[in-house]
Structure formats: C-alpha cells, structure tokens
Design an enzyme around this catalytic site. Structure first.
Site, PDB file in Angstrom:
ATOM      1  N   GLY A 137       0.866  -1.180   0.000  1.00  0.00           N
ATOM      2  CA  GLY A 137       0.000   0.000   0.000  1.00  0.00           C
ATOM      3  C   GLY A 137       0.899   1.226   0.000  1.00  0.00           C
TER       4      GLY A 137
ATOM      5  N   GLY B  20       9.380   3.653  -5.632  1.00  0.00           N
ATOM      6  CA  GLY B  20       8.914   5.045  -5.613  1.00  0.00           C
ATOM      7  C   GLY B  20       8.485   5.445  -4.207  1.00  0.00           C
ATOM      8  N   ASP B  21       7.846   4.527  -3.512  1.00  0.00           N
ATOM      9  CA  ASP B  21       7.417   4.823  -2.135  1.00  0.00           C
ATOM     10  C   ASP B  21       8.633   5.016  -1.228  1.00  0.00           C
ATOM     11  OD1 ASP B  21       4.756   4.552  -2.897  1.00  0.00           O
ATOM     12  OD2 ASP B  21       4.790   2.389  -2.549  1.00  0.00           O
TER      13      ASP B  21
END
Ligand code: RIB
Length: 296
Positions: free
Chosen positions: A39, A241-242
C-alpha cells in the site's frame, strides 16, 4: 528527528512471480506467490520510519487477518498506528501484483482504504497539525485528499503529494502543496501541453520528478537539476517510488537541502529493489548511510 504524518492506504500485496504475464483469455503457470505488506501509504510510512523519523500512519484496515498483519508490519518498522482504524466487517485493501519480465503490473482493490474519510482525518488532526510534513498519495478517496490539503494549507502545515496512481487533480492542489512527486508519465498527464523542462522550471523546488533508474529531476533557479540514481541489480521494483518518497521526506525533515535529500532518497530507493516485496528491501538508516559513504 522529523515528525511525519502519512494519510493513506494499507494493502496486503499478493505477488505472483511468473516468466511472463498472461494475454487476455490465457492462463500461464506462475512460479510462486508471495504475500507481503504494502500500500503506497503504508510503504511510505515504513520507509520514513526505518530511517529514524517519528511517523504516524493514519488510515483504515479491515478486521481480517490481513488487517492484523498490516498493523504488525507497521509496528515492526516503528510506525505509530494509534490512528489506524480497524473496521468491522470490511476487507483490508489488497494489491494483486504480477511480477514478470523485469517489471510489475498491479490491480488494487481499495477495501478499507475507501473508508478513509474526513472523519478519520479529524480524529487525527492534532497529530497532523503538528507535523513537519504530511504525506499523501492517491489510494484513498479524492474528497479526503482535498480536505487534508485545504486544512493543512489553512494551518500552514507542509504537504507532499505523490500523485500515484494517476488521477486528474484540481489545479489549486498543486498551488497549495509544498512538494509534488510524479514520475515522468504522471507529470505529463498532470501538466498537459507542457514539456518536461517547462514543468520543472515553472514549479521550481515543488515538482520532484522521478525518472526510474535514471534518478530524479527538479527545477532550481531557472535550471533543471538532475540527481542521478544508483546502479544496482534489481529483484523487484515494487515500492521503489514509495521508498524514494519516504526517504526524501525524512531528508527534508532533517534539514537536508532538496538536492541532498534527493541523493539520500535515491540511495534508499536503490537499496529497496534488491529484495522481493514493497517493504522487503526497504533500508534502515545504517544501510543508506553505508551506501552513501561507499559512494563518496
Ligand atoms: O507502490 C507500490 C504499492 O502500490 C504496492 O505495495 C501496492 O500495494 C500498490 O498499492
């Protein structure tokens, strides 16, 4: 140590590894299934917390085994979960990931993330109000994101928006946030009709554009600055990316310049792709410091 609030998604990632992805109507045999925490919200919270920041996750999970798993994963990485609501009779969000041919494809089922409403934000607002930075992504309702941006703008709390997965956003969001972190594809959709340099120069210091393994671009004093990525061997890019977003936030909260924070975050993102799963390879503080000291 910075104080960061992440308001976003918690997903259980169900990753299937295969030699190739199936075409429409086709069945292929996979190699293995990996079930791991993910998530975009939770990933960014974990990335910043592992680097030593005080991070509050604000969101929702269901009262199912995935929800308990997600809460444990957040706590294990020192993320504060006081404002993660466990919702009765609701499924935790899931991401259905195919890892094949060196890249991933993802379908997300929002589940409990759909219930991250204004109410959830209001309950956590004392923690949000005192944050050095608030981090947002696009896996919770857009109404909630707009509400947070407005309230933080009124209270002068800096916000970083990672516009992924891409959705059109109102123009005033771009004005009101401190940082916006699209990849090249998302930036082209967001700033239609502008080329890359125009986007960066007209939003100097605000748009931090990731360009995959090539690193990151941003604008500074009418110049486009390129901060190269680190060359590493890749196992799984899910969550890179997170990791970048969480580490950039950590760097800025600690007082690094934009350029230094990007280099720090590039190193963290490079380390993250070395292991399977969005959070599997996310580095701890010492890992990033070791990598940067080797590259001096
Ligand atoms: O950015 C990677 C994340 O996107 C995955 O962990 C998955 O949950 C999806 O939300």
């Amino acid at each position: 140590m910075g104080h960061i609030s992440v308001i976003g998604s918690c997903n259980m990632d169900l990753t299937v590894e295969a030699d190739r992805r199936p075409q429409a109507g086709e069945t292929v045999m996979g190699k293995r299934l990996v079930v791991s925490p993910g998530g975009k919200g939770a990933n960014q919270a974990v990335a910043a917390a592992r680097l030593g920041e005080e991070v509050y996750m604000i969101g929702c999970v269901g009262d199912d085994p995935y929800g308990s798993f997600m809460l444990k994963a957040l706590k294990d990485s020192h993320v504060k979960t006081d404002y993660v609501s466990v919702l009765e009779g609701v499924n935790t969000g899931t991401a259905h990931i195919i890892l094949a041919e060196g890249d991933n494809s993802i379908i997300v089922i929002k589940g409990a993330n759909e219930k991250v409403t204004r109410d959830v934000v209001d309950k956590a607002f004392d923690v949000i109000r005192t944050s050095d930075l608030v981090m947002l992504q696009h896996e919770i309702p857009m109404d909630t994101i707009g509400y947070i941006i407005d309230r933080c703008y009124e209270e002068k709390v800096p916000v970083m928006l990672n516009p992924a997965p891409y959705m059109d956003i109102p123009e005033d969001w771009i004005e009101k946030v401190t940082y916006i972190t699209p990849n090249e594809h998302e930036a082209a959709l967001m700033f239609k009709g502008m080329d890359r340099d125009e986007i960066l120069k007209s939003h100097a210091g605000k748009v931090i554009m990731t360009v995959g393994k090539d690193g990151v671009l941003y604008g500074e004093k009418e110049e486009v600055v390129h901060v190269p990525g680190f060359s590493v061997s890749v196992v799984d890019t899910t969550g890179a990316g997170d990791t970048f977003n969480g580490a950039f936030a950590a760097g800025r909260c600690e007082g690094l310049s934009v350029k230094e924070a990007i280099r720090f975050a590039n190193a963290a993102a490079a380390l993250s792709v070395g292991k399977l799963g969005a959070q599997g390879g996310m580095p701890w503080r010492k890992d990033v410091e070791d990598m940067l000291s080797c590259k001096k």
